[in-house]
Write an enzyme that holds these catalytic residues in place. Structure first.
Site, PDB file in Angstrom:
ATOM      1  N   HIS A 167       0.851  -1.197   0.000  1.00 25.42           N
ATOM      2  CA  HIS A 167       0.000   0.000   0.000  1.00 25.42           C
ATOM      3  C   HIS A 167       0.887   1.247   0.000  1.00 25.42           C
ATOM      4  O   HIS A 167       1.830   1.326   0.792  1.00 25.42           O
ATOM      5  CB  HIS A 167      -0.919  -0.003   1.227  1.00 25.42           C
ATOM      6  CG  HIS A 167      -1.837   1.168   1.234  1.00 25.42           C
ATOM      7  ND1 HIS A 167      -2.923   1.262   0.397  1.00 25.42           N
ATOM      8  CD2 HIS A 167      -1.799   2.332   1.928  1.00 25.42           C
ATOM      9  CE1 HIS A 167      -3.524   2.425   0.591  1.00 25.42           C
ATOM     10  NE2 HIS A 167      -2.862   3.097   1.515  1.00 25.42           N
ATOM     11  N   GLY A 176      -7.151   2.947   1.017  1.00 27.25           N
ATOM     12  CA  GLY A 176      -7.901   3.212  -0.210  1.00 27.25           C
ATOM     13  C   GLY A 176      -6.992   3.311  -1.428  1.00 27.25           C
ATOM     14  O   GLY A 176      -5.797   3.027  -1.354  1.00 27.25           O
ATOM     15  N   GLU A 202     -10.482  -3.095   4.348  1.00 28.12           N
ATOM     16  CA  GLU A 202      -9.677  -2.483   3.284  1.00 28.12           C
ATOM     17  C   GLU A 202      -8.377  -1.953   3.891  1.00 28.12           C
ATOM     18  O   GLU A 202      -8.401  -1.044   4.736  1.00 28.12           O
ATOM     19  CB  GLU A 202     -10.458  -1.343   2.619  1.00 28.12           C
ATOM     20  CG  GLU A 202      -9.666  -0.707   1.484  1.00 28.12           C
ATOM     21  CD  GLU A 202     -10.465   0.322   0.698  1.00 28.12           C
ATOM     22  OE1 GLU A 202     -11.554   0.722   1.146  1.00 28.12           O
ATOM     23  OE2 GLU A 202      -9.980   0.711  -0.378  1.00 28.12           O
ATOM     24  N   ASP A 203      -7.249  -2.517   3.487  1.00 25.97           N
ATOM     25  CA  ASP A 203      -5.919  -2.086   3.942  1.00 25.97           C
ATOM     26  C   ASP A 203      -5.801  -2.113   5.465  1.00 25.97           C
ATOM     27  O   ASP A 203      -5.141  -1.242   6.061  1.00 25.97           O
ATOM     28  CB  ASP A 203      -5.620  -0.663   3.412  1.00 25.97           C
ATOM     29  CG  ASP A 203      -5.639  -0.602   1.892  1.00 25.97           C
ATOM     30  OD1 ASP A 203      -5.197  -1.575   1.264  1.00 25.97           O
ATOM     31  OD2 ASP A 203      -6.099   0.414   1.339  1.00 25.97           O
ATOM     32  N   SER A 204      -6.447  -3.095   6.099  1.00 21.95           N
ATOM     33  CA  SER A 204      -6.508  -3.092   7.560  1.00 21.95           C
ATOM     34  C   SER A 204      -5.800  -4.285   8.211  1.00 21.95           C
ATOM     35  O   SER A 204      -5.808  -4.412   9.429  1.00 21.95           O
ATOM     36  CB  SER A 204      -7.978  -3.074   8.012  1.00 21.95           C
ATOM     37  OG  SER A 204      -8.656  -4.198   7.472  1.00 21.95           O
TER      38      SER A 204
END
Ligand code: GRF
Length: 279
Positions: A167, A176, A202-204
């Site tokens: 990311h 995001g 999401e991206d967690s």
């Protein structure tokens, strides 16, 4: 993804990677190059994309790696037949997936389930494809699709995370699809990149590694992106090597979120190298 079950021993094992791309694929290229040069303890065994114009597909084919497109649309306007053995349409409990997922937030339950079903149908096709290559890990490299618990359950059997992502921001800031733009637009003086396991949000998911770069007063978004991407290639390949060497372990302290413990004795020098690279 049969070989996803095999656990990585403390000895170095050359991992089999499936790489998912939606765009230019410079992270994929870095993996292919490092694999060829033997600085990556892994080989890319398959590349898949949701877009047939993704340049990453060309990069894969140029390197002699099988490259496939998996469409996320309903095919020919008709409901596609399930492709998993036994007919996944019978096996998938959409209500249960909806309770667990954290990627589709439509307030209308019916609409949510409809979107989820469409996603699961595409993921069935993706799984059927990837399984043929028996990857140890699925690496997202600019893949602009979110994955449902259906896909993750298939990959993560045995309780181990087997899907990783890069990311372009220092998570948990700026999740995001626009990490560089969001970092720059906020006026941050440092940006960063994060490699993490993929969980149901999401991206967690648990962070494996992060590295930061300075943003100088005269920088524009292009300088920021260029500086960040150089770090991405280094950090992503290092994380894959840690996984191959069994040096990245998940720890689940009671009452706290899972986190990744890196047991590489060279960790401080590696981080120092990333700082030097960024300056
Ligand atoms: C990278 O910035 C990555 O962090 C993000 O998407 C971008 C992909 O770039 N997830 P590329 O396709 O690897 O060049």
């Amino acid at each position: 993804m049969q070989s996803l079950h095999s656990s990585v021993s403390s000895d170095t094992k050359r991992l089999r990677l499936a790489v998912l791309v939606s765009g230019g694929g410079t992270n994929l290229q870095a993996m292919l190059d490092r694999s060829r040069e033997n600085t990556l303890d892994a080989e890319v065994v398959v590349v898949a994309s949701d877009r047939n114009d993704a340049y990453g597909l060309v990069r894969a084919r140029n390197a002699g790696v099988p490259a496939h497109v998996v469409s996320y649309g309903w095919q020919d306007g008709a409901e596609p037949a399930p492709v998993l053995p036994g007919g996944a349409s019978c096996a998938v409990d959409l209500e249960e997936l909806d309770r667990r997922q954290r990627i589709i937030f439509h307030p209308d339950r019916g609409k949510r389930l409809e979107k989820l079903e469409k996603l699961v149908r595409a993921e069935e096709r993706l799984i059927a494809l990837l399984d043929r290559y028996e990857p140890d890990y699925v690496c997202l490299a600019g893949y602009m699709r979110l994955l449902s618990p259906f896909f993750l359950d298939h990959c993560n059997r045995g309780g181990e995370y087997r899907v990783i992502n890069i990311h372009p921001a220092l998570l948990p800031s700026f999740p995001g699809g626009n990490g560089y733009e969001d970092t720059f637009g906020y006026g941050c003086k440092w940006g960063g990149v994060t490699v993490h396991f993929v969980d149901e949000g999401e991206d967690s998911g648990p962070i494996i590694a992060q590295a930061a770069y300075p943003i100088f007063p005269m920088d524009g978004i292009e300088e920021v992106r260029r500086r960040g991407l150089q770090l991405e290639y280094a950090v992503y390949s290092q994380c894959i090597n840690w996984l191959a060497r069994g040096q990245a372990q998940i720890r689940r302290p009671p009452g706290r979120r899972a986190h990744v413990f890196i047991s590489d004795p060279s960790y401080p020098e590696i981080l120092r190298g990333w700082v030097e690279m960024a300056l």
